[in-house]
Design a protein around this motif. Structure first.
Motif, PDB file in Angstrom:
ATOM      1  N   TYR A   1      67.439 -29.361  56.950  1.00  0.00           N
ATOM      2  CA  TYR A   1      66.983 -28.915  55.637  1.00  0.00           C
ATOM      3  C   TYR A   1      67.781 -27.697  55.179  1.00  0.00           C
ATOM      4  O   TYR A   1      68.179 -27.599  54.010  1.00  0.00           O
ATOM      5  CB  TYR A   1      65.488 -28.568  55.693  1.00  0.00           C
ATOM      6  N   ALA A   2      68.032 -26.765  56.085  1.00  0.00           N
ATOM      7  CA  ALA A   2      68.803 -25.574  55.728  1.00  0.00           C
ATOM      8  C   ALA A   2      70.213 -25.949  55.293  1.00  0.00           C
ATOM      9  O   ALA A   2      70.741 -25.421  54.307  1.00  0.00           O
ATOM     10  CB  ALA A   2      68.851 -24.609  56.914  1.00  0.00           C
ATOM     11  N   ASN A   3      70.843 -26.883  56.000  1.00  0.00           N
ATOM     12  CA  ASN A   3      72.186 -27.312  55.628  1.00  0.00           C
ATOM     13  C   ASN A   3      72.185 -28.069  54.303  1.00  0.00           C
ATOM     14  O   ASN A   3      73.139 -27.970  53.514  1.00  0.00           O
ATOM     15  CB  ASN A   3      72.775 -28.181  56.738  1.00  0.00           C
ATOM     16  N   ALA A   4      71.116 -28.810  54.055  1.00  0.00           N
ATOM     17  CA  ALA A   4      71.016 -29.531  52.789  1.00  0.00           C
ATOM     18  C   ALA A   4      70.960 -28.571  51.606  1.00  0.00           C
ATOM     19  O   ALA A   4      71.404 -28.912  50.500  1.00  0.00           O
ATOM     20  CB  ALA A   4      69.778 -30.428  52.795  1.00  0.00           C
ATOM     21  N   GLU A   5      70.439 -27.372  51.815  1.00  0.00           N
ATOM     22  CA  GLU A   5      70.396 -26.389  50.738  1.00  0.00           C
ATOM     23  C   GLU A   5      71.796 -25.938  50.324  1.00  0.00           C
ATOM     24  O   GLU A   5      72.039 -25.622  49.164  1.00  0.00           O
ATOM     25  CB  GLU A   5      69.555 -25.180  51.156  1.00  0.00           C
ATOM     26  N   VAL A   6      72.734 -25.902  51.263  1.00  0.00           N
ATOM     27  CA  VAL A   6      74.121 -25.576  50.923  1.00  0.00           C
ATOM     28  C   VAL A   6      74.714 -26.690  50.069  1.00  0.00           C
ATOM     29  O   VAL A   6      75.407 -26.435  49.077  1.00  0.00           O
ATOM     30  CB  VAL A   6      74.964 -25.347  52.188  1.00  0.00           C
ATOM     31  N   VAL A   7      74.424 -27.936  50.442  1.00  0.00           N
ATOM     32  CA  VAL A   7      74.896 -29.074  49.655  1.00  0.00           C
ATOM     33  C   VAL A   7      74.290 -29.042  48.258  1.00  0.00           C
ATOM     34  O   VAL A   7      74.965 -29.323  47.255  1.00  0.00           O
ATOM     35  CB  VAL A   7      74.562 -30.395  50.368  1.00  0.00           C
ATOM     36  N   ARG A   8      73.020 -28.669  48.170  1.00  0.00           N
ATOM     37  CA  ARG A   8      72.374 -28.561  46.857  1.00  0.00           C
ATOM     38  C   ARG A   8      73.043 -27.484  46.016  1.00  0.00           C
ATOM     39  O   ARG A   8      73.294 -27.671  44.815  1.00  0.00           O
ATOM     40  CB  ARG A   8      70.886 -28.248  47.027  1.00  0.00           C
ATOM     41  N   ALA A   9      73.354 -26.345  46.634  1.00  0.00           N
ATOM     42  CA  ALA A   9      74.040 -25.272  45.911  1.00  0.00           C
ATOM     43  C   ALA A   9      75.400 -25.742  45.407  1.00  0.00           C
ATOM     44  O   ALA A   9      75.813 -25.412  44.281  1.00  0.00           O
ATOM     45  CB  ALA A   9      74.192 -24.045  46.805  1.00  0.00           C
ATOM     46  N   ALA A  10      76.116 -26.521  46.226  1.00  0.00           N
ATOM     47  CA  ALA A  10      77.425 -27.030  45.811  1.00  0.00           C
ATOM     48  C   ALA A  10      77.286 -27.933  44.596  1.00  0.00           C
ATOM     49  O   ALA A  10      78.094 -27.860  43.650  1.00  0.00           O
ATOM     50  CB  ALA A  10      78.083 -27.777  46.967  1.00  0.00           C
ATOM     51  N   ARG A  11      76.299 -28.794  44.598  1.00  0.00           N
ATOM     52  CA  ARG A  11      76.090 -29.687  43.451  1.00  0.00           C
ATOM     53  C   ARG A  11      75.762 -28.881  42.196  1.00  0.00           C
ATOM     54  O   ARG A  11      76.306 -29.143  41.115  1.00  0.00           O
ATOM     55  CB  ARG A  11      74.954 -30.660  43.760  1.00  0.00           C
ATOM     56  N   LEU A  12      74.886 -27.897  42.323  1.00  0.00           N
ATOM     57  CA  LEU A  12      74.517 -27.073  41.173  1.00  0.00           C
ATOM     58  C   LEU A  12      75.718 -26.274  40.668  1.00  0.00           C
ATOM     59  O   LEU A  12      75.871 -26.066  39.460  1.00  0.00           O
ATOM     60  CB  LEU A  12      73.382 -26.127  41.553  1.00  0.00           C
ATOM     61  N   LEU A  13      76.579 -25.829  41.585  1.00  0.00           N
ATOM     62  CA  LEU A  13      77.763 -25.080  41.182  1.00  0.00           C
ATOM     63  C   LEU A  13      78.761 -25.986  40.464  1.00  0.00           C
ATOM     64  O   LEU A  13      79.433 -25.562  39.523  1.00  0.00           O
ATOM     65  CB  LEU A  13      78.415 -24.447  42.414  1.00  0.00           C
ATOM     66  N   TRP A  14      78.871 -27.219  40.891  1.00  0.00           N
ATOM     67  CA  TRP A  14      79.810 -28.150  40.265  1.00  0.00           C
ATOM     68  C   TRP A  14      79.339 -28.568  38.872  1.00  0.00           C
ATOM     69  O   TRP A  14      80.144 -28.716  37.948  1.00  0.00           O
ATOM     70  CB  TRP A  14      79.975 -29.386  41.142  1.00  0.00           C
ATOM     71  N   GLU A  15      78.038 -28.753  38.706  1.00  0.00           N
ATOM     72  CA  GLU A  15      77.483 -29.354  37.498  1.00  0.00           C
ATOM     73  C   GLU A  15      77.887 -28.582  36.245  1.00  0.00           C
ATOM     74  O   GLU A  15      77.528 -27.420  36.059  1.00  0.00           O
ATOM     75  CB  GLU A  15      75.950 -29.397  37.598  1.00  0.00           C
ATOM     76  N   GLY A  16      78.646 -29.233  35.372  1.00  0.00           N
ATOM     77  CA  GLY A  16      78.969 -28.669  34.071  1.00  0.00           C
ATOM     78  C   GLY A  16      80.002 -27.568  34.062  1.00  0.00           C
ATOM     79  O   GLY A  16      80.230 -26.956  33.010  1.00  0.00           O
ATOM     80  N   ARG A  17      80.655 -27.290  35.194  1.00  0.00           N
ATOM     81  CA  ARG A  17      81.601 -26.170  35.232  1.00  0.00           C
ATOM     82  C   ARG A  17      83.066 -26.611  35.225  1.00  0.00           C
ATOM     83  O   ARG A  17      83.953 -25.772  35.205  1.00  0.00           O
ATOM     84  CB  ARG A  17      81.318 -25.281  36.439  1.00  0.00           C
ATOM     85  N   GLY A  18      83.323 -27.890  35.260  1.00  0.00           N
ATOM     86  CA  GLY A  18      84.672 -28.381  35.040  1.00  0.00           C
ATOM     87  C   GLY A  18      85.587 -28.422  36.240  1.00  0.00           C
ATOM     88  O   GLY A  18      86.770 -28.760  36.093  1.00  0.00           O
ATOM     89  N   PHE A  19      85.100 -28.088  37.430  1.00  0.00           N
ATOM     90  CA  PHE A  19      85.958 -28.169  38.610  1.00  0.00           C
ATOM     91  C   PHE A  19      86.105 -29.629  39.040  1.00  0.00           C
ATOM     92  O   PHE A  19      85.218 -30.462  38.805  1.00  0.00           O
ATOM     93  CB  PHE A  19      85.383 -27.347  39.755  1.00  0.00           C
ATOM     94  N   ALA A  20      87.228 -29.923  39.698  1.00  0.00           N
ATOM     95  CA  ALA A  20      87.452 -31.293  40.151  1.00  0.00           C
ATOM     96  C   ALA A  20      86.370 -31.733  41.130  1.00  0.00           C
ATOM     97  O   ALA A  20      85.985 -32.899  41.174  1.00  0.00           O
ATOM     98  CB  ALA A  20      88.829 -31.411  40.793  1.00  0.00           C
ATOM     99  N   GLY A  21      85.882 -30.826  41.921  1.00  0.00           N
ATOM    100  CA  GLY A  21      84.822 -31.116  42.870  1.00  0.00           C
ATOM    101  C   GLY A  21      84.418 -29.872  43.611  1.00  0.00           C
ATOM    102  O   GLY A  21      85.166 -28.887  43.638  1.00  0.00           O
ATOM    103  N   VAL A  22      83.225 -29.886  44.181  1.00  0.00           N
ATOM    104  CA  VAL A  22      82.759 -28.804  45.050  1.00  0.00           C
ATOM    105  C   VAL A  22      82.275 -29.453  46.338  1.00  0.00           C
ATOM    106  O   VAL A  22      81.244 -30.139  46.348  1.00  0.00           O
ATOM    107  CB  VAL A  22      81.641 -27.963  44.403  1.00  0.00           C
ATOM    108  N   GLU A  23      83.028 -29.269  47.412  1.00  0.00           N
ATOM    109  CA  GLU A  23      82.691 -29.799  48.720  1.00  0.00           C
ATOM    110  C   GLU A  23      82.039 -28.701  49.567  1.00  0.00           C
ATOM    111  O   GLU A  23      82.059 -27.526  49.206  1.00  0.00           O
ATOM    112  CB  GLU A  23      83.943 -30.337  49.411  1.00  0.00           C
ATOM    113  N   THR A  24      81.479 -29.092  50.704  1.00  0.00           N
ATOM    114  CA  THR A  24      80.809 -28.135  51.585  1.00  0.00           C
ATOM    115  C   THR A  24      81.388 -28.185  52.991  1.00  0.00           C
ATOM    116  O   THR A  24      81.908 -29.219  53.434  1.00  0.00           O
ATOM    117  CB  THR A  24      79.291 -28.414  51.669  1.00  0.00           C
ATOM    118  N   ALA A  25      81.287 -27.060  53.686  1.00  0.00           N
ATOM    119  CA  ALA A  25      81.652 -26.961  55.100  1.00  0.00           C
ATOM    120  C   ALA A  25      80.792 -25.876  55.721  1.00  0.00           C
ATOM    121  O   ALA A  25      80.144 -25.091  55.009  1.00  0.00           O
ATOM    122  CB  ALA A  25      83.138 -26.642  55.269  1.00  0.00           C
ATOM    123  N   PHE A  26      80.780 -25.828  57.062  1.00  0.00           N
ATOM    124  CA  PHE A  26      79.922 -24.892  57.781  1.00  0.00           C
ATOM    125  C   PHE A  26      80.701 -24.254  58.924  1.00  0.00           C
ATOM    126  O   PHE A  26      81.598 -24.866  59.508  1.00  0.00           O
ATOM    127  CB  PHE A  26      78.692 -25.613  58.328  1.00  0.00           C
TER     128      PHE A  26
END
Length: 296
Positions: free
Chosen positions: A151-176
């Motif tokens: 669940y904690a790691n999924a929150e990072v993925v959620r943050a990446a999606r929210l950061l990507w949404e509507g901001r025009g970047f090619a993509g926002v990937e995650t790593a740990f």
């Protein structure tokens, strides 16, 4: 007038001097903005910290505090910890009979903090970062600490999606950095595989490595070493390092929001606990970055 509970800003897991300086800057900002609330800061989960939570509790008690609300500076829930914030507070307050405490929710991917992350990306990219064609050839790697709790790691993925949404970047990937996959080199590999130049993009594709940390410290140094190693092995790729969130004004606002939500909950006879889900709503959130807060 009733004296409000004291505010304890609790950083996690570092002995780094830069993190201590940043925490003190955040405490100073909040103390200036809210002189009616006693404020102090300390770290938990790292032995030998120059500013432990126990010292911050002692300082607040010395200033007359009998009730403390602690806001953990964690971008996501951490999962099981060797020393949780409630554990640290229980040990610290044991020396001060009659002093109570409560723990607020961590800031999480709050819209204001997403705005700070976007600013860190703009700073890393330079003055042209807001041009659509410039962002369209930029892939972001958002790097979290990593936890044993999915669940904690999924929150990072959620943050990446929210950061990507509507901001025009090619993509926002995650790593740990620890305990889970993908690690940083694998995340950078994935950015390269997924980076396909969209229509209108010019110039080489590039990757910005964005740390999802509040302060500099051991984790940031480890991230820089891994990024430099990968870049040296892949000289054809353009890799840019972004800075941490830091003691930004928006972080101070989110900390005070979490504090006030917990004080209001206490007044209603509630109160947050270390277990269970206590995810307060963010309030008015722009549709492009709608989300909810973190676990207490």
């Amino acid at each position: 007038m009733t004296t409000p509970p004291a505010l304890l800003i609790a950083g996690h897991g570092t002995r780094h001097e830069g993190a201590t300086d940043a925490l003190e800057a955040l405490v100073h900002t909040l103390a200036e903005r809210h002189p009616e609330v006693p404020v102090a800061g300390g770290f938990f989960g790292a032995g030998g910290s120059p500013r432990p939570v126990s010292a911050a509790v002692g300082e607040l008690v010395g200033r007359g505090a009998t009730r403390i609300v602690a806001v953990p500076l964690l971008p996501t829930p951490t999962g099981p910890l060797r020393e949780s914030l409630p554990d640290a507070l229980a040990a610290a307050t044991a020396a001060h009979p009659g002093v109570g405490y409560d723990c607020a929710a961590e800031p999480g991917p709050h819209p204001k903090l997403l705005g700070v992350l976007e600013r860190r990306l703009d700073e890393a990219l330079g003055g042209s970062a807001r041009r659509p064609q410039d962002r369209a050839r930029t892939t972001v790697l958002l790097v979290g600490r990593g936890a044993a709790d999915p669940y904690a790691n999924a929150e990072v993925v959620r943050a990446a999606r929210l950061l990507w949404e509507g901001r025009g970047f090619a993509g926002v990937e995650t790593a740990f950095l620890t305990l889970t996959a993908p690690d940083v080199p694998a995340g950078l590999d994935r950015c390269c595989v997924l980076a396909a130049a969209p229509p209108g993009a010019t110039g080489p594709m590039r990757i910005v490595v964005l740390p999802y940390f509040f302060f500099a410290g051991d984790l940031l140094e480890r991230l820089r070493m891994q990024t430099e190693g990968w870049a040296a092995a892949n000289p054809w790729a353009e890799v840019i390092d972004a800075e941490v969130i830091g003691p930004a004004p928006e972080l101070a606002e989110v900390v005070m929001e979490r504090y006030r939500a917990t004080v209001a909950d206490e007044a209603r006879g509630g109160g947050r606990t270390a277990a269970g889900d206590a995810r307060p709503p963010f309030g008015a959130v722009p549709p492009a970055v709608a989300g909810a807060g973190g676990q207490a």
